[in-house]
Design a protein around this motif. Structure first.
Motif, PDB file in Angstrom:
ATOM      1  N   UNK A  15       0.834  -1.208   0.000  1.00  0.00           N
ATOM      2  CA  UNK A  15       0.000   0.000   0.000  1.00  0.00           C
ATOM      3  C   UNK A  15       0.864   1.251   0.000  1.00  0.00           C
ATOM      4  N   UNK A  16       1.935   1.225   0.765  1.00  0.00           N
ATOM      5  CA  UNK A  16       2.834   2.380   0.798  1.00  0.00           C
ATOM      6  C   UNK A  16       3.500   2.587  -0.558  1.00  0.00           C
ATOM      7  N   UNK A  17       3.887   1.498  -1.210  1.00  0.00           N
ATOM      8  CA  UNK A  17       4.514   1.606  -2.529  1.00  0.00           C
ATOM      9  C   UNK A  17       3.520   2.104  -3.567  1.00  0.00           C
ATOM     10  N   UNK A  18       2.296   1.574  -3.530  1.00  0.00           N
ATOM     11  CA  UNK A  18       1.293   1.976  -4.525  1.00  0.00           C
ATOM     12  C   UNK A  18       0.933   3.448  -4.401  1.00  0.00           C
ATOM     13  N   UNK A  19       1.036   3.991  -3.194  1.00  0.00           N
ATOM     14  CA  UNK A  19       0.720   5.405  -2.999  1.00  0.00           C
ATOM     15  C   UNK A  19       1.701   6.319  -3.726  1.00  0.00           C
ATOM     16  N   UNK A  20       2.852   5.774  -4.068  1.00  0.00           N
ATOM     17  CA  UNK A  20       3.881   6.583  -4.729  1.00  0.00           C
ATOM     18  C   UNK A  20       4.042   6.234  -6.205  1.00  0.00           C
ATOM     19  N   UNK A  21       3.233   5.306  -6.699  1.00  0.00           N
ATOM     20  CA  UNK A  21       3.377   4.837  -8.074  1.00  0.00           C
ATOM     21  C   UNK A  21       2.099   5.098  -8.854  1.00  0.00           C
ATOM     22  N   UNK A  22       2.198   5.151 -10.190  1.00  0.00           N
ATOM     23  CA  UNK A  22       0.979   5.251 -11.005  1.00  0.00           C
ATOM     24  C   UNK A  22       0.069   4.056 -10.760  1.00  0.00           C
ATOM     25  N   UNK A  23      -1.207   4.241 -10.963  1.00  0.00           N
ATOM     26  CA  UNK A  23      -2.182   3.185 -10.738  1.00  0.00           C
ATOM     27  C   UNK A  23      -1.840   1.952 -11.579  1.00  0.00           C
TER      28      UNK A  23
END
Length: 472
Positions: A15-23
Motif C-alpha cells: 500500500x505504501x509503494x502503490x501510494x507513490x506509483x501510477x495506478x
C-alpha cells in the motif's frame, strides 16, 4: 539474510509503494516478472500452451496480465475463470492479446504445457474450493507455476489443510513469505523466484516473521581466530555421549565437535568408549574445564546423569537425543535439538501434530524451556524464547541418515564453545551441516561420518569465498 514477512506487513508495504506509483504499476511489475519466469521455464513462448487458473483477487490479475504478455509473444493462452468476477483489466488484456477465457472446465483444450496458479493469493485460506481442486486433478502431472504462493496453503504459518497446489516453481513478489520457508507448505512451493517490486524501503525496520542465513551471513558469524590466540581461548567443548549400546554416537558427536571450529574437544564417558574415541580422534582429551557441553547422543540409561553433570558446570549445554527425555525445567542459555518425534514426546502431543505445525511447536518449546530449540526437519527451524526463528535451507534428503543428528549436536557445541550465542551457533551449525551434506552427497547416498568430514572444508570455503556459494 533471506527474510520472510507476514501477510499484514507485506500488504502495508504494498500500500505504501502503490501510494507513490501510477495506478496499476505494481501489478505490471509483478506480471512482467511472472511472465519472464514462465518464459524461462518453458524455454520460449511461441507454440507453447499455457493454462491460467484464475481466482477473484489481484493474484488472478497478475496471472491474467502475465498471460497477455505470453500470448503477445506467441503462446497459446487459455484462462479458466474460477470466480464470477475476476480482474477486469487483466481479462480484457488477455483477450486483446489473443488469449481466451472460460468458466467451463470441459471447454478447455485437453493438452497444456504449463499451469499458472492464480487461484488465491496471500490472503487465501488453507484448502481449495472443489472447482479449483477439480481443475488441478484434470491436469495432474502438468508443471505448475504458482503466483506468489501455492494456493491453498496457510501463508503465515506454513501449515496446510486440505487440497492445495503443489508447484514446481513459485514466483513471489517483493519479499518472501513464511510459507515459502516453513514446512509443510515449503514442500509445495518448489523452486523460488523473487521478483523485486521495490518494497524494501517500506519493510525497513519491520522484523521478519522468519529468516534464513545466506553464505555471507554465515561468513560473518563463523568464529575466526585472531592473530594472538591459543587453543583455550578458541574454546573448549566437552562431549558426554555414547553407551555400551550406542558407542558410535560418541564417535559421531566428537567428530562434529572436532570440526576445527573450537580449540579443543574433551570426551567424558565409559572408559571402553573413551579408548575408541581417542583411537579415532587422537587430539581429543579427557575431563576438564569447558565452555560448552554436548550431552545425550547414544546416552541410553546414563543420559540423565550425563545431563545433570553437564548442567552442574554452569555452562551452555547442547541437549540432544536421549538427554531430551530428562529435560524437566527451563534451561536458559542452552540448545535443545529434537526431531519431531522427540519434541512431540516432550510436549505430550502426537508426532503428526508437530509435523503439521512445526513453526508453532518450535516457538512454543523455546518459550516453555526458555532456551534455543532446533527442530530438525526438511527445513530445520531454530527458535529462541523471544519468538525469533531462522530456517535452514541447506541440506538434501539423503541427510536423513543414522548419526547425522549426533554430528550436528557436536558441531553446535563447538560453535557455542567458540563464542557464538546459542541462537547463532544453532543456526550456523545447521547451515554448515546441511551444506556439508549437500557436497558430500553429490546427488547420492551419504553417511554421517562423511558429513562430519566435510564440515571443515565447507567452513574454509565459506570463510574464503569472495561471493556467496549456492544453497543446497
Amino acid at each position: 539474510m533471506l527474510r520472510a514477512h507476514t501477510v499484514e506487513d507485506v500488504r502495508r508495504a504494498e500500500q505504501a509503494a502503490m501510494a507513490r506509483l501510477p495506478d496499476g504499476a505494481l501489478m505490471q511489475r509483478a506480471a512482467a516478472g511472472l511472465a519472464a519466469a514462465v518464459l524461462d521455464l518453458l524455454g520460449g513462448a511461441y507454440g507453447r500452451r499455457v493454462l491460467l487458473l484464475v481466482g477473484p483477487g489481484d493474484n488472478g490479475g497478475d496471472a491474467l496480465w502475465a498471460g497477455a504478455r505470453l500470448a503477445g509473444r506467441g503462446a497459446r493462452v487459455e484462462a479458466l475463470l474460477l470466480a464470477d468476477r475476476v480482474h477486469e483489466a487483466g481479462l480484457a488484456a488477455l483477450r486483446a492479446a489473443g488469449g481466451r477465457a472460460t468458466h467451463d472446465l470441459d471447454d478447455l483444450d485437453p493438452g497444456t504445457d504449463l499451469l499458472v496458479d492464480g487461484i488465491v493469493g496471500i490472503g487465501g485460506r488453507p484448502g481449495l474450493r472443489p472447482d479449483a481442486a477439480a481443475a488441478l486433478d484434470r491436469f495432474h502431472g502438468v508443471p505448475v507455476v504458482a503466483v506468489d504462493v501455492p494456493s491453498g496453503v496457510d501463508v503465515d504459518t506454513g501449515q496446510v489443510d486440505g487440497p492445495h497446489v503443489v508447484a514446481d516453481l513459485t514466483v513471489t513478489f517483493g519479499t518472501h513469505k513464511v510459507a515459502h520457508l516453513v514446512d509443510p507448505a515449503s514442500l509445495a512451493s518448489g523452486a523460488l523466484h523473487l521478483v523485486d517490486l521495490g518494497l524494501d524501503p517500506f519493510l525497513e525496520g519491520v522484523a521478519p516473521a522468519v529468516e534464513a542465513l545466506q553464505p555471507d551471513d554465515v561468513r560473518a558469524l563463523l568464529p575466526h581466530p585472531g592473530r594472538v590466540v591459543h587453543k583455550y581461548t578458541r574454546g573448549v567443548v566437552g562431549v558426554r555421549a555414547g553407551s555400551g549400546t550406542y558407542p558410535g554416537a560418541a564417535l559421531l558427536a566428537v567428530a562434529g565437535a572436532g570440526s576445527g571450529l573450537a580449540g579443543m574437544v574433551r570426551y567424558v564417558g565409559p572408559e571402553a568408549i573413551a579408548d575408541t574415541v581417542r583411537t579415532a580422534h587422537p587430539e581429543v582429551v579427557g575431563a576438564g574445564r569447558v565452555q560448552a557441553w554436548v550431552v545425550g547422543p547414544g546416552g541410553g540409561d546414563d543420559a540423565a546423569s550425563m545431563l545433570a553433570d553437564a548442567l552442574a558446570d554452569g555452562v551452555p549445554v547442547v541437549v540432544d537425543a536421549d538427554a531430551l527425555h530428562h529435560v524437566t525445567a527451563p534451561l536458559p542459555g542452552c540448545v535443545l535439538t529434537p526431531h519431531a518425534g522427540e519434541l512431540a514426546a516432550m510436549m505430550d502431543v502426537e508426532r503428526v501434530e508437530v509435523e503439521a505445525r512445526p513453526l508453532h511447536f518450535a516457538r512454543e518449546a523455546a518459550r516453555r524451556w526458555d532456551c534455543v530449540v532446533l527442530l530438525k526437519g526438511h527445513h530445520t527451524l531454530v527458535a529462541d524464547p523471544t519468538g525469533r526463528v531462522r530456517v535452514t535451507t541447506t541440506g538434501v534428503p539423503w541427510l536423513a541418515t543414522a548419526g547425522a543428528g549426533d554430528v550436528l549436536a557436536g558441531l553446535i557445541g563447538a560453535l557455542v564453545a567458540a563464542g557464538l550465542e546459542p541462537y547463532d551457533a544453532a543456526s550456523v551449525g545447521s547451515w554448515l551441516h546441511g551444506a556439508a551434506a549437500t557436497e558430500a552427497a553429490a546427488g547420492g547416498p551419504i553417511t554421517a561420518t562423511r558429513v562430519a568430514a566435510r564440515v571443515p572444508r565447507i567452513a574454509r570455503e565459506t570463510l574464503a569465498a569472495p561471493a556467496p556459494r549456492p544453497l543446497g
